[in-house]
Motif scaffolding. Structure first.
Motif, PDB file in Angstrom:
ATOM      1  N   PRO A   1     159.124 -32.686  13.622  1.00 12.72           N
ATOM      2  CA  PRO A   1     157.776 -33.081  13.189  1.00 12.72           C
ATOM      3  C   PRO A   1     157.770 -33.983  11.955  1.00 12.72           C
ATOM      4  N   LEU A   2     158.888 -34.038  11.231  1.00 10.78           N
ATOM      5  CA  LEU A   2     158.976 -34.906  10.065  1.00 10.78           C
ATOM      6  C   LEU A   2     158.727 -36.367  10.423  1.00 10.78           C
ATOM      7  N   PHE A   3     159.000 -36.750  11.673  1.00 12.04           N
ATOM      8  CA  PHE A   3     158.911 -38.145  12.089  1.00 12.04           C
ATOM      9  C   PHE A   3     157.647 -38.362  12.928  1.00 12.04           C
ATOM     10  N   ALA A   4     156.796 -39.256  12.465  1.00  8.38           N
ATOM     11  CA  ALA A   4     155.531 -39.549  13.131  1.00  8.38           C
ATOM     12  C   ALA A   4     155.660 -40.813  13.977  1.00  8.38           C
ATOM     13  N   ARG A   5     154.720 -40.993  14.908  1.00  9.72           N
ATOM     14  CA  ARG A   5     154.689 -42.190  15.742  1.00  9.72           C
ATOM     15  C   ARG A   5     153.538 -43.132  15.373  1.00  9.72           C
ATOM     16  N   SER A   6     152.527 -42.627  14.715  1.00 10.46           N
ATOM     17  CA  SER A   6     151.372 -43.461  14.414  1.00 10.46           C
ATOM     18  C   SER A   6     151.711 -44.535  13.390  1.00 10.46           C
ATOM     19  N   PRO A   7     151.364 -45.804  13.665  1.00 13.13           N
ATOM     20  CA  PRO A   7     151.614 -46.884  12.692  1.00 13.13           C
ATOM     21  C   PRO A   7     150.849 -46.706  11.385  1.00 13.13           C
ATOM     22  N   ALA A   8     149.918 -45.752  11.346  1.00 12.42           N
ATOM     23  CA  ALA A   8     149.231 -45.472  10.080  1.00 12.42           C
ATOM     24  C   ALA A   8     150.221 -45.033   9.010  1.00 12.42           C
TER      25      ALA A   8
ATOM     26  N   TRP B   1     153.196 -46.473   8.617  1.00 12.34           N
ATOM     27  CA  TRP B   1     154.116 -47.577   8.351  1.00 12.34           C
ATOM     28  C   TRP B   1     153.748 -48.237   7.026  1.00 12.34           C
ATOM     29  N   ARG B   2     154.590 -48.071   6.035  1.00 15.98           N
ATOM     30  CA  ARG B   2     154.307 -48.601   4.701  1.00 15.98           C
ATOM     31  C   ARG B   2     154.164 -50.122   4.709  1.00 15.98           C
ATOM     32  N   ALA B   3     155.080 -50.818   5.387  1.00 16.16           N
ATOM     33  CA  ALA B   3     155.050 -52.277   5.403  1.00 16.16           C
ATOM     34  C   ALA B   3     153.766 -52.802   6.032  1.00 16.16           C
ATOM     35  N   LEU B   4     153.254 -52.111   7.030  1.00 15.19           N
ATOM     36  CA  LEU B   4     152.006 -52.521   7.663  1.00 15.19           C
ATOM     37  C   LEU B   4     150.832 -52.311   6.715  1.00 15.19           C
ATOM     38  N   ARG B   5     150.819 -51.167   6.048  1.00 16.80           N
ATOM     39  CA  ARG B   5     149.735 -50.880   5.096  1.00 16.80           C
ATOM     40  C   ARG B   5     149.721 -51.874   3.949  1.00 16.80           C
TER      41      ARG B   5
ATOM     42  N   ARG C   1     157.639 -39.045   7.468  1.00 13.81           N
ATOM     43  CA  ARG C   1     156.470 -38.719   6.648  1.00 13.81           C
ATOM     44  C   ARG C   1     156.839 -38.568   5.171  1.00 13.81           C
ATOM     45  N   GLU C   2     158.131 -38.376   4.906  1.00 17.87           N
ATOM     46  CA  GLU C   2     158.616 -38.251   3.528  1.00 17.87           C
ATOM     47  C   GLU C   2     160.036 -38.797   3.467  1.00 17.87           C
ATOM     48  N   ASP C   3     160.543 -39.014   2.269  1.00 22.53           N
ATOM     49  CA  ASP C   3     161.912 -39.506   2.122  1.00 22.53           C
ATOM     50  C   ASP C   3     162.882 -38.554   2.814  1.00 22.53           C
ATOM     51  N   VAL C   4     163.882 -39.128   3.483  1.00 20.90           N
ATOM     52  CA  VAL C   4     164.809 -38.303   4.250  1.00 20.90           C
ATOM     53  C   VAL C   4     166.158 -39.006   4.313  1.00 20.90           C
ATOM     54  N   THR C   5     167.230 -38.205   4.435  1.00 22.87           N
ATOM     55  CA  THR C   5     168.555 -38.756   4.704  1.00 22.87           C
ATOM     56  C   THR C   5     168.833 -38.594   6.193  1.00 22.87           C
ATOM     57  N   LEU C   6     169.164 -39.698   6.844  1.00 18.05           N
ATOM     58  CA  LEU C   6     169.400 -39.697   8.284  1.00 18.05           C
ATOM     59  C   LEU C   6     170.619 -40.568   8.557  1.00 18.05           C
TER      60      LEU C   6
ATOM     61  N   ARG D   1     169.702 -43.195   3.199  1.00 20.92           N
ATOM     62  CA  ARG D   1     168.500 -42.696   2.553  1.00 20.92           C
ATOM     63  C   ARG D   1     167.314 -43.527   3.045  1.00 20.92           C
ATOM     64  N   ILE D   2     166.425 -42.886   3.783  1.00 16.20           N
ATOM     65  CA  ILE D   2     165.289 -43.565   4.389  1.00 16.20           C
ATOM     66  C   ILE D   2     164.023 -43.166   3.626  1.00 16.20           C
ATOM     67  N   SER D   3     163.227 -44.147   3.256  1.00 21.50           N
ATOM     68  CA  SER D   3     162.002 -43.878   2.514  1.00 21.50           C
ATOM     69  C   SER D   3     160.863 -43.516   3.462  1.00 21.50           C
ATOM     70  N   ALA D   4     159.932 -42.710   2.958  1.00 22.78           N
ATOM     71  CA  ALA D   4     158.736 -42.404   3.734  1.00 22.78           C
ATOM     72  C   ALA D   4     158.042 -43.706   4.131  1.00 22.78           C
ATOM     73  N   GLY D   5     157.658 -43.800   5.401  1.00 25.85           N
ATOM     74  CA  GLY D   5     156.956 -44.988   5.873  1.00 25.85           C
ATOM     75  C   GLY D   5     157.832 -46.119   6.344  1.00 25.85           C
TER      76      GLY D   5
END
Length: 401
Positions: A57-64, A66-70, A297-302, A306-310
């Motif tokens: 659930p940490l990973f969303a699909r809605s482009p809302a 997406w930080r770069a889009l916002r 939805r939040e910063d995560v290591t994958l 290190r992947i930033s939220a959004g």
């Protein structure tokens, strides 16, 4: 932390996608990448990493999300904006996703798929009756896979016979959208919307009462659970995803078997079941190369990154399926181990509703094709890859017997 420019991999819709997948995996399970149009993302190419993104659930699909889009970093004329602006299951989460999925689920219920089996068999037999690979080369894509998938899907959706060429053209053009100019993409989007509105507004066809179009039409009526745009976009999802992905999966499976004659001998001799061949072909050469996007939805290591939220995560199914660190993965085609694990249909809440129907078509078509023509062989090198980052297949596959 944003991706480092120096090790970013630029994706190319005109090049062989499995070669690009190998290049991506050489950089790790999660790789800084660039989608055409100058859009930066992380390509998720490791099996474990993609499975995590699909199921957690940490990973969303809605482009809302997406930080770069916002923040206005995505060009307004980016061709894939249309994909992300649709109100459909691919870009929804939670209750919205459940509501959209529930409306469509009935059309793909097990009993309805089982009821389609005789029609699939009839369509396969009719197409094979019209083929004579001993007399002339046959293009498996245009003369077998394409008309089969078109017949089954248009029957499911009750698309009139006189409109099937139009529907086919729209799907092909849309799935190659990454290769379009912004103006071409905008015109195509308007054409698609008009056609879908037409399908939803026309009088019901005979036998459509329990079908997907009828369910969407009813759900979008006053007091229904869907808006008109949600119904229209959901119809497009199944028309596009259910058609060209099945065509590509069948072409890829035939291509793999012809390139691995020992595996073909094993299945024709009864040592391997066709169901196992289908699953291995889905793993070995998945018809969907990649789908944009998921967003943490939040910063995560994958995958050690290190992947930033959004940040945008590109879902690379074909690359993950050949991850050599996964048991049964790698670049070797073999159906010797039943129960092959793959992500060709996704996993978790977004698992493909049409998977049972796709498997039915693949199993029926492959077994009938090679039983009818056991000496089938390549008549020429496979055609060029189709120009797409979504669909992974070749433009032609000529065979003879």
């Amino acid at each position: 932390m944003r991706p480092v420019e120096s090790d970013r991999v630029t994706l190319d819709p005109h090049q062989d996608l499995q070669e690009q997948a190998r290049l991506l995996r050489a950089h790790g399970g999660v790789v800084p990448a660039r989608w055409p149009g100058g859009v930066d993302c992380w390509a998720v190419v490791g099996y474990a990493e993609l499975e995590a993104v699909l199921t957690q659930p940490l990973f969303a699909r809605s482009p809302a999300h997406w930080r770069a889009l916002r923040e206005g970093e995505i060009p307004a004329d980016w061709p894939m904006t249309d994909h992300l602006s649709r109100q459909w299951m691919l870009t929804s989460d939670g209750a919205d996703h459940t509501r959209l999925r529930r409306v469509a689920a009935g059309a793909f219920a097990p009993r309805r798929v089982r009821a389609l089996a005789p029609a699939v068999t009839d369509a396969v037999d009719r197409l094979l009756d019209g083929m004579d690979p001993a007399a002339r080369p046959v293009d498996i894509r245009t003369e077998f896979a394409l008309p089969l998938a078109l017949d089954v899907l248009c029957s499911l959706l009750a698309v009139p016979a006189e409109e099937r060429d139009r529907a086919t053209s729209l799907v092909f053009r849309a799935l190659s959208r990454a290769a379009l100019t912004p103006r071409e993409s905008k015109l195509l989007s308007a054409e698609i919307r008009a056609y879908l509105d037409h399908l939803l507004a026309r009088a019901p066809a005979l036998g459509e009462e329990e079908g997907l179009v009828a369910a969407l039409r009813e759900s979008a009526a006053p007091g229904g659970v869907l808006s008109h745009q949600e119904a229209r976009d959901t119809l497009w999802l199944f028309l596009a995803a259910g058609f060209d992905t099945t065509v590509a999966a069948l072409v890829n499976a035939v291509r793999a078997l012809l390139a691995h004659p020992r595996e073909l001998e094993r299945v024709l001799g009864g040592a391997v079941a066709w169901d196992d061949v289908v699953e291995e072909s889905l793993r070995y050469d998945a018809s969907v190369f990649a789908l944009p996007f998921a967003f943490p939805r939040e910063d995560v290591t994958l995958g050690g990154r290190r992947i930033s939220a959004g940040d945008a995560l590109l879902l690379c199914y074909a690359a993950a399926n050949r991850d050599p660190s996964q048991e049964g993965g790698g670049d070797v085609f073999t159906s010797t181990e039943p129960g092959t694990r793959h992500l060709a249909f996704g996993r978790g809440p977004h698992f493909c509703l049409g998977a049972p129907l796709a498997r039915l078509q693949l199993r029926t078509a492959l077994s009938a094709l090679f039983t009818r023509f056991p000496a089938l062989r390549p008549a020429a090198a496979p055609g060029a890859p189709v120009s797409s980052l979504t669909i992974n297949t070749v433009a032609s596959l000529l065979v003879s017997a």
